[in-house]
Every structure is written in C-alpha cells, then in structure tokens.
Design an enzyme around this catalytic site. Structure first.
Site, PDB file in Angstrom:
ATOM      1  N   LYS A 141       0.869  -1.254   0.157  1.00 17.93           N
ATOM      2  CA  LYS A 141      -0.137  -0.095   0.159  1.00 17.93           C
ATOM      3  C   LYS A 141       0.977   1.143   0.068  1.00 17.93           C
ATOM      4  O   LYS A 141       0.776   1.936  -0.748  1.00 17.93           O
ATOM      5  CB  LYS A 141      -0.699   0.034   1.231  1.00 17.93           C
ATOM      6  N   ASN A 142       1.929   1.337   0.896  1.00 19.68           N
ATOM      7  CA  ASN A 142       2.588   2.523   0.892  1.00 19.68           C
ATOM      8  C   ASN A 142       3.342   2.840  -0.041  1.00 19.68           C
ATOM      9  O   ASN A 142       3.745   4.052  -0.165  1.00 19.68           O
ATOM     10  CB  ASN A 142       3.230   2.587   2.493  1.00 19.68           C
ATOM     11  N   CYS A 150      -5.360  11.876  13.267  1.00 16.35           N
ATOM     12  CA  CYS A 150      -5.862  10.481  12.974  1.00 16.35           C
ATOM     13  C   CYS A 150      -6.031   9.883  14.534  1.00 16.35           C
ATOM     14  O   CYS A 150      -5.629  10.420  15.504  1.00 16.35           O
ATOM     15  CB  CYS A 150      -4.963   9.638  12.488  1.00 16.35           C
ATOM     16  N   ARG A 194      -1.053  14.671  13.193  1.00 15.81           N
ATOM     17  CA  ARG A 194      -0.020  14.046  12.120  1.00 15.81           C
ATOM     18  C   ARG A 194       0.540  15.247  11.472  1.00 15.81           C
ATOM     19  O   ARG A 194       0.170  15.672  10.195  1.00 15.81           O
ATOM     20  CB  ARG A 194      -0.725  13.131  11.190  1.00 15.81           C
ATOM     21  N   ASP A 205       4.260   0.197  12.090  1.00 19.21           N
ATOM     22  CA  ASP A 205       2.802  -0.330  11.662  1.00 19.21           C
ATOM     23  C   ASP A 205       2.802  -1.652  12.143  1.00 19.21           C
ATOM     24  O   ASP A 205       1.896  -2.230  11.725  1.00 19.21           O
ATOM     25  CB  ASP A 205       3.136  -0.287  10.135  1.00 19.21           C
ATOM     26  N   ARG A 211      -8.597  -0.371   4.356  1.00 18.70           N
ATOM     27  CA  ARG A 211      -7.788   0.917   3.819  1.00 18.70           C
ATOM     28  C   ARG A 211      -6.656   0.106   3.343  1.00 18.70           C
ATOM     29  O   ARG A 211      -5.908   0.686   2.608  1.00 18.70           O
ATOM     30  CB  ARG A 211      -7.493   1.965   4.853  1.00 18.70           C
TER      31      ARG A 211
END
Ligand code: EPZ
Length: 432
Positions: free
Chosen positions: A22-23, A117, A122, A307, A399
């Site tokens: 994803k990132n 968030c 952030r 993460d 997500r």
C-alpha cells in the site's frame, strides 16, 4: 457497516501470496504526476480503499487513471487543476504526497492540511519546511497549504530533516527531481517505499544518488518520462500474516515477499520461539507451542516498524511472561489496547510504552477497530481467543489489507465478513 466474525483457536497452516505494498503504491502513484506525457504503468497495486482514494485525487487534478487486475495506469498530460481538496485529504493523509510533484512540475499547488488520526496529530511541518527550502513560498489559507515557487521552478537546496519522515522525504524527492540545480537530503527515510520511489524516479530520467542511504543527492532535470514499474510486496501485510500464524501456533509459508524488507520482524519472531526459513521470495514460519515474551521498540527502518507495533502487542498477550512495547514514532498509537483488554489481555499503558503481561487464554468478545493497524491487532486477538470475536468498523481494515479474511480463511481460520447496523440499540425486554 461491516464486521468480521472470528471463531478463534484454529492454528493457521498453508501458503499465501502477499499483496502489493500500500505505502509504496501511494508514493509511486504520486510520482506518476511528474511526466508531462505518456502513461505510467504500475503493476502489483493492491485493490485497497487508500489506493482508490489517491486515484480519485489524481483524477480531480486532471490525470487519467485506470485500474484493472492490480495494474494502475496514469496519464498526467492533462493535469491542470492543482488543488487537493479537504474532502479527500481528510480521508487519507498520504494525499499530502501530491504537494511535491505538483510544486516540482507546475511551481504551484494548493493542498489541504491533513487532519489528525486515531493515533495522534500528524503534523506536516517537515514537508512545508522542505518546500520552503526548495524555493517555494507557503501560506496557510482556510486549512489549505498554498504553495508557489518564487521563480519559474524550484531551486535545489541542502535539506536536513530534524527527524526521519517517510512522507516528507518522498515529497522532497519528488519536488527536487525537476528543481534547478542540485539538492541534498540528509537524514532521509530509508524505508523500502522511499528506495522504490527513488528507483522509479531514476527510471523516469531523474538523477539521484545514495538510494537506500540516509543521504540522497539529486541533480535536477528538465523533464521526466512515463515508464512501467512493478510495486513492492507489502512488508506490513507479510508481518501481520506471520504474526497471525505465530499467535495461533500454526505453520505458514508466504510467497511473493522480499525477506530483507521484514528482517527486524523476523528477528523478533525468532526470539519469540518461531522457526523461520527464507528463500529469495518466500518465508516459512513454524510457531512454537509456547511463545517467549519479546519486548520491541518501534523505530524508523530498518528497525522494528511502528506499523507492526499493534500486531506485536496482540501476539505478546499470549507469551509466557511480560514484555514491553515502546513506540518512538507515534506516542499515542495504543487505541487497540483497551479493546485487546476486552478480550482478556492484561496490558497497561505508560506514556509511549505498554506493559503486556502474557495470559493463558483470551476470550472472544465484541471489539471496536479504531485505525488500520489496530484492526489487524484485534483480528489477531480474535484468532487466538476462545469462542467468537466480532471486530467492528472494519472499514479501517479495508484501507490497507486486500481481502485479508479470504487469505486467513485459506489458511484455515474461521472468519467471515457480515454487515451490521452500528446504530441499532438492543431492545428493552417485552413488557409481560
Ligand atoms: C508513513 O506515514 C506511513 N504511511 C505510515 O503508515 C507509517 O506509520 C509512517 O510512515 C512511519 O513509518 C504511508 O507511507 C502512506 P512519517 P508518514 O512522516 O509519512 C512526525 C500505515 O499504517 N512528522 O514518517 O505520515 C510524525 O508525526 C501508515 O500504513 C512530523 O513531526 O509518517 C511521526 O511522529 C500509518 N512532521 C514521525 O514524524 C512532519 O512533517 C514519522 O512520520 C512529518 C512527520
């Protein structure tokens, strides 16, 4: 709204392919704004909400974006609307990634400030500071970053980040590649996502040295060209699936993974008693009967990733003994802990650390997702718990994990997705 219903206690076994990162995909998609002609084609792009959110943002900017069979095609020739609206940026912070390429190619951009968030503020001060150093004026106007190059293009500069930031490094790179002159980025992030972004930019015609190190040297060029590129595997999904096998005392093999990207995670899994075998693109994990307590400190790559902190916390609830979980990147990334404690875990939070006392068993319960990796942590808890666990609000999960319940079912887990009414309240007992 969707929830996952999990019957716990089943050891995972079998083989599963890891999806695209994803990132990394988000960074490569932003870079696709840079070429003034042609089609940038990125393969192995995961089918995720965040990917589609960024694709929609690129379309709002004027790009043509198509997505089929995990391949994303971007034509940026007609990009002309240089504004990233609040409605999209608030859905996904990574939308800030368009600031660098828009400024680099068009010398101006208007990007909404991302909100906070679930795990804290952030800030984007490092992004803004880097753009200013590259010759942009930045004003904040009605919640938007309004950026404009003082001259026709940005001007190369010496940047030195006061702390390691993946996003700010990515934005600085994408701004500097078309700037006039040379740029040095010191204390750059060295996450695989950043190396992959730099390699794509070089393939597009950029001049970048020091890829993979914390000092990047960029020589500005006049134009970049659309190319084809394959996305990385998702190192966090890989770590999550391996941790799921560990917490259920199972044995699984991951394919389509680059073990080097998850070295710190593999080291901690081995310390917890797992047997790990790797090849160039597979990882096999066999879990022990009893898990050793292993403390972790989440730090920038190549150290243990933040993460994976929530997932590790879930695993340590099953260890024989106590362990300490510290997050040096997000001091408040502990929203999953009260929910894990609803499953019977014994975890106390103290500042940016949590003390996990291993317990014999977790017991299924309804638990609430608060963010992407917290959802993963609760699923791991449910896989280990006796009885039924319902993980609510899994729009967070969608997500960043592609069809995770399918992957887990293929590994022997009992997990299904169901709809539910978040606002239905239990009815009072009927009057006799
Ligand atoms: C990226 O976010 C990832 N997101 C995050 O993954 C990940 O947790 C994070 O890097 C850290 O590894 C994407 O790649 C899309 P940072 P990013 O800038 O770039 C502070 C997930 O679960 N900071 O490296 O936003 C910041 O508050 C997500 O997939 C500033 O102070 O993270 C944090 O403490 C969650 N000012 C630290 O730096 C700034 O201008 C590292 O953040 C920018 C960041």
């Amino acid at each position: 709204m969707d929830k996952l219903v999990i019957e716990g206690g089943k050891p995972l076994s079998g083989t599963v392919a890891v999806s695209g990162s994803k990132n990394t995909a988000l960074a490569l998609m932003a870079a696709a704004l840079l070429p003034a002609s042609g089609k940038t084609v990125i393969s192995r792009v995961p089918d995720l909400r965040d990917v589609h959110t960024l694709a929609n943002l690129l379309r709002i900017l004027g790009a043509r974006v198509d997505y089929e069979n995990h391949t994303l095609t971007v034509s940026a020739a007609n990009v002309s609307h240089l504004e990233a609206p609040y409605e999209l940026v608030k859905k996904m912070r990574a939308s800030i990634y368009v600031l660098g390429p828009l400024l680099g190619r068009f010398a101006k951009a208007r990007v909404s400030l991302p909100g906070g968030c679930a795990f804290g503020p952030r800030p984007v001060d490092l992004h803004i500071e880097a753009m200013r150093k590259l010759g942009a004026t930045i004003e904040l106007d009605e919640g938007y970053i309004v950026a404009k190059a003082k001259r026709k293009t940005l001007i190369g500069a010496k940047l030195n980040f006061k702390l390691v930031s993946v996003g700010a490094t990515g934005n600085a790179l994408m701004a500097a590649v078309l700037a006039k002159g040379s740029t040095q980025i010191a204390n750059a992030a060295v996450e695989p996502e950043i190396s992959a972004l730099a390699k794509l930019l070089v393939k597009m015609g950029a001049k970048i040295d020091g890829i993979g190190t914390s000092t990047l040297e960029i020589e500005g060029v006049n134009e970049l060209y659309a190319v084809r590129e394959e996305n990385l595997c998702d190192r966090i999904e890989a770590g999550t699936l391996l941790t799921a096998a560990a917490i259920t005392h199972g044995k699984i093999t991951l394919t389509d993974i680059e073990p080097i990207h998850i070295k710190a995670i593999l080291q901690k899994l081995e310390a917890a008693g797992c047997t790990i075998k790797t090849t160039a693109n597979t990882v096999e994990l066999r879990a022990p009967k009893k898990l050793n307590p292993v403390s972790i400190v989440a730090k920038p790559y190549p150290k243990f990733p933040t993460d994976m902190q929530a997932q590790w916390t879930a695993l340590m609830t099953q260890a024989v003994g106590a362990s300490k979980i510290t997050d040096t990147i997000y001091a408040e990334r502990f929203k999953h802990i009260p929910e894990l404690n609803r499953l019977g875990a014994e975890i106390d939070i103290n500042g940016n650390s949590a003390l996990v006392r291993g317990v014999k068993k977790l017991k299924g319960a309804k638990v609430m997702s608060t963010d992407l990796r917290a959802s993963a942590s609760l699923i791991l808890g449910g896989l280990a718990a006796e009885g039924t666990t319902e993980v609510l609000r899994i729009y967070h999960l969608d997500r960043g994990y592609e069809k995770i319940e399918e992957k887990l079912r293929n590994l022997g887990a009992s997990v299904r997705r169901e709809q539910y009414d978040e606002f239905a309240s239990p009815k009072p007992p009927e009057e006799d």
